[in-house]
Write a protein that holds these residues in place. Sequence first.
Motif, PDB file in Angstrom:
ATOM      1  N   ALA A   1       0.887  -1.190   0.212  1.00 27.85           N
ATOM      2  CA  ALA A   1      -0.128  -0.002  -0.059  1.00 27.85           C
ATOM      3  C   ALA A   1       1.063   1.316  -0.011  1.00 27.85           C
ATOM      4  O   ALA A   1       0.380   2.285  -0.779  1.00 27.85           O
ATOM      5  N   ALA A   2       2.058   1.234   0.710  1.00 26.54           N
ATOM      6  CA  ALA A   2       2.815   2.344   0.785  1.00 26.54           C
ATOM      7  C   ALA A   2       3.485   2.586  -0.429  1.00 26.54           C
ATOM      8  O   ALA A   2       3.720   3.628  -0.937  1.00 26.54           O
ATOM      9  N   ALA A   3       4.075   1.515  -1.418  1.00 25.66           N
ATOM     10  CA  ALA A   3       4.517   1.428  -2.584  1.00 25.66           C
ATOM     11  C   ALA A   3       3.472   2.310  -3.685  1.00 25.66           C
ATOM     12  O   ALA A   3       4.001   2.903  -4.428  1.00 25.66           O
ATOM     13  N   ARG A   4       2.170   1.813  -3.618  1.00 24.39           N
ATOM     14  CA  ARG A   4       1.099   2.365  -4.457  1.00 24.39           C
ATOM     15  C   ARG A   4       1.066   3.705  -4.146  1.00 24.39           C
ATOM     16  O   ARG A   4       0.642   4.800  -4.993  1.00 24.39           O
TER      17      ARG A   4
ATOM     18  N   ALA B   1       1.709   6.764  -6.767  1.00 17.41           N
ATOM     19  CA  ALA B   1       0.345   7.875  -6.966  1.00 17.41           C
ATOM     20  C   ALA B   1       0.811   9.145  -6.971  1.00 17.41           C
ATOM     21  O   ALA B   1       0.663  10.002  -7.775  1.00 17.41           O
ATOM     22  N   ARG B   2       1.767   9.343  -5.896  1.00 17.07           N
ATOM     23  CA  ARG B   2       2.380  10.675  -5.951  1.00 17.07           C
ATOM     24  C   ARG B   2       3.505  11.191  -6.773  1.00 17.07           C
ATOM     25  O   ARG B   2       3.282  12.164  -7.406  1.00 17.07           O
ATOM     26  N   VAL B   3       4.056  10.124  -7.292  1.00 12.82           N
ATOM     27  CA  VAL B   3       5.027  10.140  -8.827  1.00 12.82           C
ATOM     28  C   VAL B   3       4.287  10.561  -9.945  1.00 12.82           C
ATOM     29  O   VAL B   3       4.296  11.479 -10.523  1.00 12.82           O
ATOM     30  N   ARG B   4       3.143   9.953 -10.013  1.00 11.67           N
ATOM     31  CA  ARG B   4       2.264  10.043 -11.089  1.00 11.67           C
ATOM     32  C   ARG B   4       1.598  11.393 -11.165  1.00 11.67           C
ATOM     33  O   ARG B   4       1.013  11.808 -12.212  1.00 11.67           O
ATOM     34  N   GLY B   5       1.195  11.910 -10.115  1.00 15.01           N
ATOM     35  CA  GLY B   5       0.981  13.193  -9.997  1.00 15.01           C
ATOM     36  C   GLY B   5      -0.571  13.359  -9.946  1.00 15.01           C
ATOM     37  O   GLY B   5      -1.138  14.239 -10.844  1.00 15.01           O
TER      38      GLY B   5
END
Length: 117
Positions: free
Chosen positions: A64-67, A71-75
Amino acid sequence: MDLSLRQLEQAVSLRRQIDALERRFAGLVGGGRATTSAGAKTGGGGRQRRRRTMSAATRAKIAAAARARWARVRGGRKAAGGGGKKSRRRGRMSAAARKKLSDMMKARWAARRRSGK
């Protein structure tokens, strides 16, 4: 019987020497790890390494932390990969363009075969 016993003793002695040399080599090169599985199984003075396991809940938290990081990287773009790939149509070419490229490559291969003979 005496000959085979002597051979067995020599084999055991050689195996011990090999294990000792492998441990010395691993200490120099591999940071102290045994290089063969035979040395680790016999436990010839070396510490056996256990495989670490984690619970399903811990693995789920890490996933979940990796997802969330991705998600933050994808913006803000959609994080789930299911529907996004079907809507984008990149890297596709029409049947006519594919046939044109195929014909060009066949002509190039034929010319190369002709020049090679």
